[in-house]
Write a protein that holds these residues in place. Structure first.
Motif, PDB file in Angstrom:
ATOM      1  N   ILE A   1       0.921  -1.109   0.087  1.00 34.80           N
ATOM      2  CA  ILE A   1      -0.145   0.382  -0.003  1.00 34.80           C
ATOM      3  C   ILE A   1       0.569   1.300  -0.006  1.00 34.80           C
ATOM      4  O   ILE A   1       1.831   1.396   1.185  1.00 34.80           O
ATOM      5  N   GLU A   2       1.049   2.194  -0.796  1.00 35.63           N
ATOM      6  CA  GLU A   2       1.400   3.283  -1.285  1.00 35.63           C
ATOM      7  C   GLU A   2       0.948   4.963  -0.167  1.00 35.63           C
ATOM      8  O   GLU A   2      -0.558   4.844  -0.770  1.00 35.63           O
ATOM      9  N   THR A   3       1.141   4.964   0.246  1.00 36.18           N
ATOM     10  CA  THR A   3       0.875   5.862   1.063  1.00 36.18           C
ATOM     11  C   THR A   3       1.021   7.854   0.679  1.00 36.18           C
ATOM     12  O   THR A   3       3.126   8.276   0.289  1.00 36.18           O
ATOM     13  N   LEU A   4       0.162   8.629  -0.031  1.00 34.66           N
ATOM     14  CA  LEU A   4       0.843   9.869  -1.015  1.00 34.66           C
ATOM     15  C   LEU A   4       0.185  10.823  -0.098  1.00 34.66           C
ATOM     16  O   LEU A   4      -1.160  11.202   0.389  1.00 34.66           O
TER      17      LEU A   4
ATOM     18  N   ARG B   1      -1.484   1.299  -6.785  1.00 31.76           N
ATOM     19  CA  ARG B   1      -1.370   1.025  -7.935  1.00 31.76           C
ATOM     20  C   ARG B   1      -0.430  -0.211  -8.669  1.00 31.76           C
ATOM     21  O   ARG B   1      -0.701  -0.897  -9.428  1.00 31.76           O
ATOM     22  N   ARG B   2       0.978  -0.069  -7.557  1.00 31.51           N
ATOM     23  CA  ARG B   2       1.677  -1.034  -8.560  1.00 31.51           C
ATOM     24  C   ARG B   2       0.769  -2.286  -8.296  1.00 31.51           C
ATOM     25  O   ARG B   2       1.193  -3.560  -9.114  1.00 31.51           O
TER      26      ARG B   2
ATOM     27  N   MET C   1      -1.437  -3.549  -8.835  1.00 32.67           N
ATOM     28  CA  MET C   1      -2.825  -3.337  -9.727  1.00 32.67           C
ATOM     29  C   MET C   1      -2.649  -3.956 -11.231  1.00 32.67           C
ATOM     30  O   MET C   1      -2.708  -4.151 -11.821  1.00 32.67           O
ATOM     31  N   HIS C   2      -1.467  -3.020 -10.908  1.00 29.76           N
ATOM     32  CA  HIS C   2      -0.539  -3.408 -12.467  1.00 29.76           C
ATOM     33  C   HIS C   2       0.150  -4.678 -12.667  1.00 29.76           C
ATOM     34  O   HIS C   2      -0.216  -4.852 -13.276  1.00 29.76           O
ATOM     35  N   ASP C   3       0.785  -5.320 -11.413  1.00 30.48           N
ATOM     36  CA  ASP C   3       0.821  -6.823 -11.234  1.00 30.48           C
ATOM     37  C   ASP C   3      -0.356  -7.878 -11.218  1.00 30.48           C
ATOM     38  O   ASP C   3      -0.090  -8.821 -11.643  1.00 30.48           O
ATOM     39  N   ILE C   4      -1.351  -7.041 -11.039  1.00 32.89           N
ATOM     40  CA  ILE C   4      -2.414  -8.187 -11.442  1.00 32.89           C
ATOM     41  C   ILE C   4      -3.032  -8.112 -12.715  1.00 32.89           C
ATOM     42  O   ILE C   4      -3.402  -9.048 -13.200  1.00 32.89           O
ATOM     43  N   LEU C   5      -2.978  -6.998 -13.407  1.00 34.27           N
ATOM     44  CA  LEU C   5      -3.202  -7.613 -14.808  1.00 34.27           C
ATOM     45  C   LEU C   5      -2.359  -7.751 -15.378  1.00 34.27           C
ATOM     46  O   LEU C   5      -2.733  -8.619 -16.844  1.00 34.27           O
ATOM     47  N   GLN C   6      -1.470  -7.955 -15.002  1.00 33.62           N
ATOM     48  CA  GLN C   6      -0.064  -8.012 -15.638  1.00 33.62           C
ATOM     49  C   GLN C   6      -0.056  -9.842 -15.962  1.00 33.62           C
ATOM     50  O   GLN C   6      -0.228 -10.596 -16.504  1.00 33.62           O
TER      51      GLN C   6
ATOM     52  N   TYR D   1      -7.069  -8.590  -1.204  1.00 26.35           N
ATOM     53  CA  TYR D   1      -6.297  -7.834  -0.953  1.00 26.35           C
ATOM     54  C   TYR D   1      -6.824  -6.220  -1.065  1.00 26.35           C
ATOM     55  O   TYR D   1      -6.422  -5.641  -0.661  1.00 26.35           O
ATOM     56  N   LEU D   2      -7.107  -5.872  -2.591  1.00 27.20           N
ATOM     57  CA  LEU D   2      -7.060  -5.014  -2.906  1.00 27.20           C
ATOM     58  C   LEU D   2      -8.289  -4.684  -2.635  1.00 27.20           C
ATOM     59  O   LEU D   2      -8.249  -2.917  -2.532  1.00 27.20           O
ATOM     60  N   THR D   3      -8.870  -4.899  -1.999  1.00 25.93           N
ATOM     61  CA  THR D   3     -10.349  -3.901  -2.088  1.00 25.93           C
ATOM     62  C   THR D   3      -9.817  -3.353  -0.352  1.00 25.93           C
ATOM     63  O   THR D   3     -10.183  -3.258   0.481  1.00 25.93           O
TER      64      THR D   3
END
Length: 308
Positions: free
Chosen positions: A33-36, A47-48, A50-55, A97-99
């Motif tokens: 989890i990224e904290t911005l 975000r990272r 999510m990219h990994d899941i799509l990949q 885990y994304l939820t």
């Protein structure tokens, strides 16, 4: 985390006398989890991940969609088993885990989880739709912002007999501490409800148990104001049931533990109020919604893009 840096430094010094600790500064990336830091507080994003899941799904260049679940149903559902059930389970497990930072995915992911044992081609189609929605919302995350209020208010809703397979209802709730969303859930009820009031009452019970736990946690850390929590429900029958113990003979078959919520109302811990369906935020956790309504509710749950 806090707004008094001197107090934080004192606490860290006291902890370091008892434990071996290392201050890593402001949080950046933790458990995926990224904290911005944004203008109005913090944004938690994956975000990272999510990219990994799509990949993993081979869908990095897929066509994006505006909602994770279709409002229309297939005319002729297919019972053909999906050829790679392990792949289905892996992807759905990753979505769970994304939820953590994406409440808007809760309903769609909960529905996918119900077919883990023997997914069909149709179920994989539902999964691909969720991934296409993720592609459309890669920059989204959960916003946490300073709030002047620390009152708890929660929305609960239920889609009566919504499951076409076993006619069980889906419950959903959202709990806010001040203006921040702190807890949410979408799940299928364990038993079949004989009326919409019963289904809504079960959903109220679920959120009551969650709010009770949150209140006890806040008390422990000395942050509870003592104000009663407000529960919002869009079923008049369920709100009356909470207030009137001798409301209807028709409700006698409801299991005793559902009256837990009524006892808490009588004790002054909760106030149950009616909210119109159009203002019901928990609607997003119980059924597929058209894109404009889904987008409006998503905004109200503090899910924002860090580019907006």
């Amino acid at each position: 985390m806090g707004n008094d840096s001197a107090l934080i430094d004192t606490l860290l010094r006291q902890l370091s006398t008892a434990f071996k600790i290392r201050d890593l500064g402001n949080p950046g990336f933790f458990l995926g989890i990224e904290t911005l830091t944004i203008d109005s507080g913090l944004l938690l994003t994956q975000r990272r991940y999510m990219h990994d899941i799509l990949q993993r799904a081979g869908m990095t260049d897929c066509k994006p969609l505006a909602t994770p679940a279709a409002v229309t149903k297939a005319v002729t559902p297919s019972d053909e088993p999906y050829e790679n059930p392990t792949q289905y389970r892996r992807l759905v497990g990753a979505l769970q885990y994304l939820t953590i930072t994406r409440p808007d995915l809760s309903y769609a992911v909960n529905r996918l989880c119900q077919f883990m044992h023997s997914p069909t081609v149709d179920h994989y189609g539902l999964l691909k739709r969720v991934l296409r929605y993720i592609k459309d919302t890669l920059d989204c995350g959960l916003r946490l912002s300073p709030s002047t209020s620390t009152t708890i208010h929660a929305f609960s809703d239920s889609d009566w007999a919504g499951c076409p397979i076993d006619r069980k209802s889906t419950s959903g709730y959202a709990v806010f501490l001040g203006s921040n969303l702190v807890s949410w859930l979408s799940w299928k009820q364990r038993t079949v409800a004989r009326s919409s009031t019963e289904a809504e009452y079960k959903a109220l019970t679920d959120v009551s148990a969650e709010v009770t736990w949150i209140v006890s946690l806040l008390r422990e850390i000395g942050l509870h104001t003592g104000e009663p929590a407000t529960l919002w429900c869009d079923n008049l029958g369920a709100t009356y049931l909470c207030a009137n113990p001798v409301f209807h003979a028709r409700t006698k078959h409801i299991e005793i533990d559902f009256h837990f919520v009524r006892d808490r109302v009588a004790a002054g811990d909760f106030i149950v109020n009616f909210v119109s369906t159009k203002d019901q935020l928990a609607d997003v956790f119980i059924k597929p919604l058209p894109a404009p309504r889904f987008s409006m509710l998503r905004d109200k749950l503090n899910i924002v893009s860090h580019h907006s």
